[in-house]
Design an enzyme around this catalytic site. Structure first.
Site, PDB file in Angstrom:
ATOM      1  NE  ARG A 142      -3.918  -0.058   2.496  1.00 48.53           N
ATOM      2  CZ  ARG A 142      -5.188  -0.446   2.322  1.00 48.53           C
ATOM      3  NH1 ARG A 142      -5.479  -1.722   2.216  1.00 48.53           N
ATOM      4  NH2 ARG A 142      -6.162   0.426   2.283  1.00 48.53           N
ATOM      5  CE1 TYR A 145      -4.333   7.064  -3.321  1.00 52.23           C
ATOM      6  CE2 TYR A 145      -4.809   6.346  -1.092  1.00 52.23           C
ATOM      7  CZ  TYR A 145      -5.126   7.116  -2.194  1.00 52.23           C
ATOM      8  OH  TYR A 145      -6.226   7.940  -2.161  1.00 52.23           O
ATOM      9  CG  ASP A 146      -0.750   4.012   2.599  1.00 50.03           C
ATOM     10  OD1 ASP A 146      -1.621   4.006   1.705  1.00 50.03           O
ATOM     11  OD2 ASP A 146      -0.769   3.238   3.571  1.00 50.03           O
ATOM     12  N   GLY A 148       3.080   7.996  -1.178  1.00 48.45           N
ATOM     13  CA  GLY A 148       2.927   8.970  -2.269  1.00 48.45           C
ATOM     14  C   GLY A 148       2.137  10.177  -1.795  1.00 48.45           C
ATOM     15  CG  ASN A 174     -12.861   4.305   3.573  1.00 50.86           C
ATOM     16  OD1 ASN A 174     -12.067   4.671   4.448  1.00 50.86           O
ATOM     17  ND2 ASN A 174     -12.684   3.216   2.864  1.00 50.86           N
ATOM     18  CB  SER A 189     -18.318  -0.337  -6.063  1.00 49.91           C
ATOM     19  OG  SER A 189     -16.963  -0.407  -5.711  1.00 49.91           O
TER      20      SER A 189
HETATM   21  N1  UDP Z   1     -13.075  -5.245   1.614  1.00 53.96           N
HETATM   22  C1  UDP Z   1     -13.766  -6.441   1.710  1.00 53.96           C
HETATM   23  N2  UDP Z   1     -14.279  -6.973   0.566  1.00 53.96           N
HETATM   24  C2  UDP Z   1     -14.149  -6.380  -0.650  1.00 53.96           C
HETATM   25  C3  UDP Z   1     -13.450  -5.153  -0.730  1.00 53.96           C
HETATM   26  C4  UDP Z   1     -12.916  -4.625   0.424  1.00 53.96           C
HETATM   27  O1  UDP Z   1     -13.933  -7.013   2.798  1.00 53.96           O
HETATM   28  O2  UDP Z   1     -14.665  -6.931  -1.636  1.00 53.96           O
HETATM   29  C5  UDP Z   1     -12.553  -4.625   2.853  1.00 53.96           C
HETATM   30  C6  UDP Z   1     -11.064  -4.295   2.807  1.00 53.96           C
HETATM   31  O3  UDP Z   1     -10.315  -5.412   3.230  1.00 53.96           O
HETATM   32  C7  UDP Z   1     -10.984  -3.124   3.757  1.00 53.96           C
HETATM   33  C8  UDP Z   1     -12.337  -2.446   3.661  1.00 53.96           C
HETATM   34  O4  UDP Z   1     -13.197  -3.390   3.031  1.00 53.96           O
HETATM   35  O5  UDP Z   1     -10.802  -3.572   5.079  1.00 53.96           O
HETATM   36  C9  UDP Z   1     -12.307  -1.187   2.830  1.00 53.96           C
HETATM   37  O6  UDP Z   1     -11.654  -1.470   1.622  1.00 53.96           O
HETATM   38  P1  UDP Z   1     -11.625  -0.466   0.403  1.00 53.96           P
HETATM   39  O7  UDP Z   1     -10.827  -1.110  -0.684  1.00 53.96           O
HETATM   40  O8  UDP Z   1     -12.997  -0.030   0.069  1.00 53.96           O
HETATM   41  O9  UDP Z   1     -10.894   0.834   0.934  1.00 53.96           O
HETATM   42  P2  UDP Z   1      -9.638   1.115   1.894  1.00 53.96           P
HETATM   43  O10 UDP Z   1     -10.221   1.833   3.039  1.00 53.96           O
HETATM   44  O11 UDP Z   1      -9.021  -0.188   2.326  1.00 53.96           O
HETATM   45  O12 UDP Z   1      -8.723   1.907   1.063  1.00 53.96           O
END
Ligand code: UDP
Length: 313
Positions: A142, A145-146, A148, A174, A189
């Protein structure tokens, strides 16, 4: 009338911002390379004489004669997309921010960085307020991104200190809503599409990790208010919703709202996935007189309607 540049204007958040700025009578220049954005998001503005599209990668220097304000959003934001080409992501944050800051300096424009709650990493404090320096792995998957975005914050702060550029930093938590891509990969989504198709809902890890989700309209209001602050406000401000949910509870809620028969599948946990996330928004309340207004249920209903329409197309 102001002339406003939005980098990443073809993205999920960027297109909502362009729409709002146009509605308020501004000229909008939208810069995007459509790496994760989509022309469909901005199709209704094409042909509007106040809207100009510049199809360009923000890593490449670009020029505009005059702009009054710049909203710098350009960067993939979903973990699957930003990890797909990690070097590009990092270059987007670093080179993109430098290009944007140079333009702001030249035009004497105000410039706002959309940073992220990811700068707090796997936070050791809860909720996260702006004084916390974060707990970020510098070499993990990660990090592109972080780190960056952390570097972008440094660049914004240094251009402010060194050259007097009028900078603003918003740390976005979020965010969800219409115009997220169907293949976005982020949790809301994914869950909505899986639920609408009665496919298994994919929970990563034990599903007890938390996030706090804000509806996109609330974010846009926060960004606009931030740009209007006086020049002394160059420090970071959190913008997010404080309603914290576990991913299991989110999945249940989405199942209920969609009337879905989906099962829940527990998949492998993601590497470096933050365990808990919730913003402290005292500073935004104080400085921007801002707070979120759209409840999770209401925002989810609107987003479900959007995805239902997309899937029917
Ligand atoms: N997550 C999940 N199932 C999915 C997609 C994401 O359980 O199909 C979890 C992911 O592990 C994280 C949280 O949902 O803990 C939020 O993930 P997301 O990718 O939306 O954003 P993040 O806050 O991690 O950038």
């Amino acid at each position: 009338m102001k002339r406003i540049l939005v980098t990443g204007g073809g993205g999920f958040v960027g297109s909502h911002l362009c729409e709002r700025l146009l509605r308020e009578g501004n000229q909008v220049v939208c810069l995007d390379d459509f790496y994760t954005g989509s022309k469909q998001n901005i199709s209704s503005f094409i042909g509007n004489s106040d809207f100009k599209l510049v199809e360009c990668d923000v890593r490449v220097p670009f020029n505009e004669e005059t702009v009054d304000e710049i909203y710098h959003l350009a960067c993939p934001a979903s973990p699957i997309h930003y990890q797909e080409n990690a070097v590009k992501t990092l270059e987007t944050s670093v080179l993109g921010s430098i290009n944007v800051l140079k333009l702001a300096h030249k035009c004497n424009a105000k410039v706002l960085l959309t940073s992220t709650s990811e700068v707090y990493g796997n936070s050791m404090v809860h909720p996260q307020d702006e004084s916390y320096w974060g707990n970020v792995n510098p070499i993990g998957i990660r990090s592109c991104y972080d780190e960056g975005k952390r570097c972008s914050e440094t660049l914004f702060s240094d251009y402010h200190r060194q050259y007097g550029v009028r900078t603003k930093i918003v740390r976005i938590f979020n965010t969800y809503g219409p115009r997220m891509q169907c293949d976005d990969g982020r949790v809301i989504s994914n869950f909505i599409i899986q639920a609408l198709q009665n496919r298994s809902i994919t929970l990563y890890g034990n599903g007890k990790q938390t996030r706090s989700f804000q509806y996109v309209d609330d974010l846009i209001e926060g960004l606009i208010r931030m740009m209007q602050t006086d020049d002394s406000v160059s420090f970071p401000v959190n913008i997010g919703n404080t309603h914290e949910v576990t991913m299991v509870d989110l999945a249940e809620k989405i199942k209920l709202l969609t009337g879905s028969h989906s099962a829940m599948t527990f998949c492998d946990a993601l590497e470096d996935d933050p365990i808990r996330r919730k913003p402290d928004i005292s500073l935004a309340r104080k400085i921007l007189n801002w707070q979120p207004t759209v409840q999770l249920d209401e925002g989810l209903k609107r987003t479900i309607d959007y995805f239902r329409e997309q899937l029917n197309k």
